[in-house]
Scaffold this motif. Structure first.
Motif, PDB file in Angstrom:
ATOM      1  N   ASP A   1      19.532  60.027  19.980  1.00 33.14           N
ATOM      2  CA  ASP A   1      18.647  59.643  21.077  1.00 33.14           C
ATOM      3  C   ASP A   1      17.411  60.526  21.147  1.00 33.14           C
ATOM      4  OD1 ASP A   1      20.368  57.629  21.768  1.00 33.14           O
ATOM      5  OD2 ASP A   1      21.323  58.746  23.398  1.00 33.14           O
ATOM      6  N   GLU A   2      17.561  61.820  20.829  1.00 30.87           N
ATOM      7  CA  GLU A   2      16.412  62.720  20.905  1.00 30.87           C
ATOM      8  C   GLU A   2      15.362  62.381  19.853  1.00 30.87           C
ATOM      9  OE1 GLU A   2      16.980  66.922  19.710  1.00 30.87           O
ATOM     10  OE2 GLU A   2      18.999  66.254  19.231  1.00 30.87           O
ATOM     11  N   VAL A   3      15.797  61.867  18.690  1.00 36.25           N
ATOM     12  CA  VAL A   3      14.838  61.453  17.665  1.00 36.25           C
ATOM     13  C   VAL A   3      14.096  60.216  18.152  1.00 36.25           C
ATOM     14  CG1 VAL A   3      14.508  60.772  15.264  1.00 36.25           C
ATOM     15  CG2 VAL A   3      16.315  62.396  15.856  1.00 36.25           C
ATOM     16  N   TYR A   4      14.829  59.273  18.724  1.00 40.77           N
ATOM     17  CA  TYR A   4      14.177  58.076  19.273  1.00 40.77           C
ATOM     18  C   TYR A   4      13.180  58.457  20.362  1.00 40.77           C
ATOM     19  CZ  TYR A   4      13.339  53.717  21.705  1.00 40.77           C
ATOM     20  OH  TYR A   4      12.717  52.646  22.304  1.00 40.77           O
TER      21      TYR A   4
ATOM     22  N   ASP B   1      12.075  48.592  15.138  1.00 38.32           N
ATOM     23  CA  ASP B   1      11.813  49.579  14.087  1.00 38.32           C
ATOM     24  C   ASP B   1      12.799  50.736  14.193  1.00 38.32           C
ATOM     25  OD1 ASP B   1       9.749  48.059  13.133  1.00 38.32           O
ATOM     26  OD2 ASP B   1       8.163  49.497  13.583  1.00 38.32           O
ATOM     27  N   TRP B   2      13.078  51.167  15.414  1.00 38.24           N
ATOM     28  CA  TRP B   2      14.025  52.259  15.613  1.00 38.24           C
ATOM     29  C   TRP B   2      15.410  51.904  15.059  1.00 38.24           C
ATOM     30  CZ3 TRP B   2      15.307  56.924  15.689  1.00 38.24           C
ATOM     31  CH2 TRP B   2      16.555  57.330  16.173  1.00 38.24           C
ATOM     32  N   GLU B   3      15.841  50.670  15.257  1.00 39.01           N
ATOM     33  CA  GLU B   3      17.159  50.272  14.752  1.00 39.01           C
ATOM     34  C   GLU B   3      17.236  50.417  13.233  1.00 39.01           C
ATOM     35  OE1 GLU B   3      17.220  46.378  16.690  1.00 39.01           O
ATOM     36  OE2 GLU B   3      19.007  47.063  17.777  1.00 39.01           O
ATOM     37  N   ILE B   4      16.161  50.078  12.541  1.00 39.36           N
ATOM     38  CA  ILE B   4      16.130  50.220  11.078  1.00 39.36           C
ATOM     39  C   ILE B   4      16.133  51.699  10.702  1.00 39.36           C
ATOM     40  CG2 ILE B   4      14.728  49.817   9.008  1.00 39.36           C
ATOM     41  CD1 ILE B   4      13.778  47.187  10.460  1.00 39.36           C
ATOM     42  N   ILE B   5      15.313  52.487  11.387  1.00 40.38           N
ATOM     43  CA  ILE B   5      15.248  53.927  11.123  1.00 40.38           C
ATOM     44  C   ILE B   5      16.605  54.577  11.372  1.00 40.38           C
ATOM     45  CG2 ILE B   5      14.231  56.099  11.933  1.00 40.38           C
ATOM     46  CD1 ILE B   5      11.623  54.447  12.493  1.00 40.38           C
TER      47      ILE B   5
ATOM     48  N   ASP C   1      12.702  52.632   1.785  1.00 36.52           N
ATOM     49  CA  ASP C   1      13.214  51.369   2.314  1.00 36.52           C
ATOM     50  C   ASP C   1      12.758  51.157   3.756  1.00 36.52           C
ATOM     51  OD1 ASP C   1      14.840  48.960   2.092  1.00 36.52           O
ATOM     52  OD2 ASP C   1      16.229  49.971   3.467  1.00 36.52           O
ATOM     53  N   ILE C   2      12.791  52.227   4.554  1.00 35.73           N
ATOM     54  CA  ILE C   2      12.323  52.143   5.948  1.00 35.73           C
ATOM     55  C   ILE C   2      10.846  51.749   5.964  1.00 35.73           C
ATOM     56  CG2 ILE C   2      11.786  53.507   8.011  1.00 35.73           C
ATOM     57  CD1 ILE C   2      14.367  55.138   7.381  1.00 35.73           C
ATOM     58  N   TYR C   3      10.050  52.343   5.076  1.00 36.65           N
ATOM     59  CA  TYR C   3       8.621  52.006   5.008  1.00 36.65           C
ATOM     60  C   TYR C   3       8.417  50.515   4.730  1.00 36.65           C
ATOM     61  CZ  TYR C   3       7.217  56.970   4.797  1.00 36.65           C
ATOM     62  OH  TYR C   3       6.990  58.289   5.068  1.00 36.65           O
TER      63      TYR C   3
ATOM     64  N   ARG D   1      10.512  48.027   5.415  1.00 39.77           N
ATOM     65  CA  ARG D   1      11.140  47.123   6.381  1.00 39.77           C
ATOM     66  C   ARG D   1      10.593  47.227   7.800  1.00 39.77           C
ATOM     67  NH1 ARG D   1      17.201  48.282   6.121  1.00 39.77           N
ATOM     68  NH2 ARG D   1      17.214  46.626   7.676  1.00 39.77           N
ATOM     69  N   THR D   2       9.739  48.210   8.078  1.00 35.66           N
ATOM     70  CA  THR D   2       9.243  48.379   9.452  1.00 35.66           C
ATOM     71  C   THR D   2       7.727  48.280   9.505  1.00 35.66           C
ATOM     72  OG1 THR D   2       9.033  50.766   9.240  1.00 35.66           O
ATOM     73  CG2 THR D   2      11.153  49.935  10.039  1.00 35.66           C
ATOM     74  N   LYS D   3       7.240  48.083  10.700  1.00 34.17           N
ATOM     75  CA  LYS D   3       5.795  47.986  10.915  1.00 34.17           C
ATOM     76  C   LYS D   3       5.145  49.361  11.037  1.00 34.17           C
ATOM     77  CE  LYS D   3       6.310  43.750  13.572  1.00 34.17           C
ATOM     78  NZ  LYS D   3       6.196  43.147  14.895  1.00 34.17           N
ATOM     79  N   ASN D   4       5.855  50.312  11.626  1.00 30.15           N
ATOM     80  CA  ASN D   4       5.226  51.566  12.027  1.00 30.15           C
ATOM     81  C   ASN D   4       5.648  52.809  11.252  1.00 30.15           C
ATOM     82  OD1 ASN D   4       3.610  50.755  14.431  1.00 30.15           O
ATOM     83  ND2 ASN D   4       5.610  49.942  15.020  1.00 30.15           N
ATOM     84  N   ALA D   5       6.682  52.743  10.446  1.00 28.80           N
ATOM     85  CA  ALA D   5       7.213  53.946   9.808  1.00 28.80           C
ATOM     86  C   ALA D   5       6.209  54.600   8.866  1.00 28.80           C
ATOM     87  CB  ALA D   5       8.512  53.642   9.078  1.00 28.80           C
ATOM     88  N   GLU D   6       5.461  53.812   8.112  1.00 29.20           N
ATOM     89  CA  GLU D   6       4.467  54.422   7.214  1.00 29.20           C
ATOM     90  C   GLU D   6       3.417  55.192   8.014  1.00 29.20           C
ATOM     91  OE1 GLU D   6       3.560  52.898   3.020  1.00 29.20           O
ATOM     92  OE2 GLU D   6       3.498  51.132   4.318  1.00 29.20           O
ATOM     93  N   ARG D   7       3.005  54.650   9.136  1.00 26.93           N
ATOM     94  CA  ARG D   7       2.040  55.342   9.999  1.00 26.93           C
ATOM     95  C   ARG D   7       2.646  56.639  10.532  1.00 26.93           C
ATOM     96  NH1 ARG D   7       1.322  55.413  15.535  1.00 26.93           N
ATOM     97  NH2 ARG D   7       2.910  53.821  15.787  1.00 26.93           N
ATOM     98  N   ILE D   8       3.910  56.598  10.946  1.00 24.31           N
ATOM     99  CA  ILE D   8       4.589  57.793  11.440  1.00 24.31           C
ATOM    100  C   ILE D   8       4.679  58.838  10.330  1.00 24.31           C
ATOM    101  CG2 ILE D   8       6.809  58.689  12.261  1.00 24.31           C
ATOM    102  CD1 ILE D   8       7.152  55.902  13.658  1.00 24.31           C
ATOM    103  N   GLY D   9       5.076  58.410   9.124  1.00 24.36           N
ATOM    104  CA  GLY D   9       5.170  59.327   7.994  1.00 24.36           C
ATOM    105  C   GLY D   9       3.831  59.955   7.653  1.00 24.36           C
ATOM    106  N   ARG D  10       2.790  59.148   7.662  1.00 24.98           N
ATOM    107  CA  ARG D  10       1.446  59.661   7.365  1.00 24.98           C
ATOM    108  C   ARG D  10       1.028  60.690   8.395  1.00 24.98           C
ATOM    109  NH1 ARG D  10      -2.979  58.070   9.653  1.00 24.98           N
ATOM    110  NH2 ARG D  10      -2.174  56.028  10.242  1.00 24.98           N
TER     111      ARG D  10
END
Length: 191
Positions: free
Chosen positions: A2-5, A18-22, A114-116, A118-127
């Motif tokens: 939960d703290e990561v979410y 997106d969170w469910e995939i992550i 794989d997360i990158y 399958r999700t809309k926002n993970a690449e932006r978060i990673g960047r």
């Protein structure tokens, strides 16, 4: 988890789908104080969210751990990895050690790819996360060029005054680029 979410929601406003995939790719690992998480020369295969504890990034100078150079510290509620190794898929020039008992939420490199996809926002978060790590290291380099060891110590203390008390003085001195004796003198001047 939960703290990561909460962290991702607060800093990046990610949608729940997106969170469910992550979350489906994330796993928890605990390390004991003084345990090596990544040995120098090994390839970094994990991106971690540091939930609890303090990490030390170190560069070995020889077989004697007493002369390792402390490259960086990582405090709670941040993403951490040996990013050069993680990104380039090459052996790491430095190691990572748990300075306290540590709790990490982790992804493998392959799972992150794989997360990158399958999700809309993970690449932006990673960047953004990698940009933040780059900016922190740039600020550290700037502080070495601009500020005295005393100023650098005070800034480190401001960053996390509670956890810094758990770091052995020899590692703080190495991080500041001074001897433990010089650090003792600085601390006497301040306190």
């Amino acid at each position: 988890m939960d703290e990561v979410y909460l962290y991702l929601q607060t800093h990046f406003d990610i949608p729940y789908e997106d969170w469910e995939i992550i979350a489906s790719k994330m796993f928890v690992q605990q390390f004991k104080k003084k345990e090596i998480i990544l040995h120098p020369g090994d390839q970094e295969d994990h991106l971690s969210f540091l939930s609890k504890g303090v990490l030390r990034f170190f560069i070995p100078t020889d077989e004697n751990k007493e002369t390792d150079i402390t490259y960086d510290f990582m405090f709670e509620k941040k993403f951490a990895c040996a990013d050069e190794s993680f990104i380039t898929r090459t052996p790491s020039i430095y190691g990572v050690e748990a300075l306290t008992n540590v709790l990490l939420y982790r992804f493998t490199y392959q799972d992150l790819q794989d997360i990158y996809k399958r999700t809309k926002n993970a690449e932006r978060i990673g960047r953004i996360a990698h940009q933040n790590m780059f900016l922190e290291r740039s600020q550290r380099l700037y502080s070495f060029l601009k500020y005295s060891a005393k100023d650098r110590y005070q800034n480190l203390f401001k960053e996390n005054s509670i956890l810094i008390k758990q770091i052995p003085q020899k590692y703080i001195a190495s991080y500041l680029g001074i001897t433990p004796q010089a650090l003792s003198r600085i601390k006497r001047q301040i306190y």
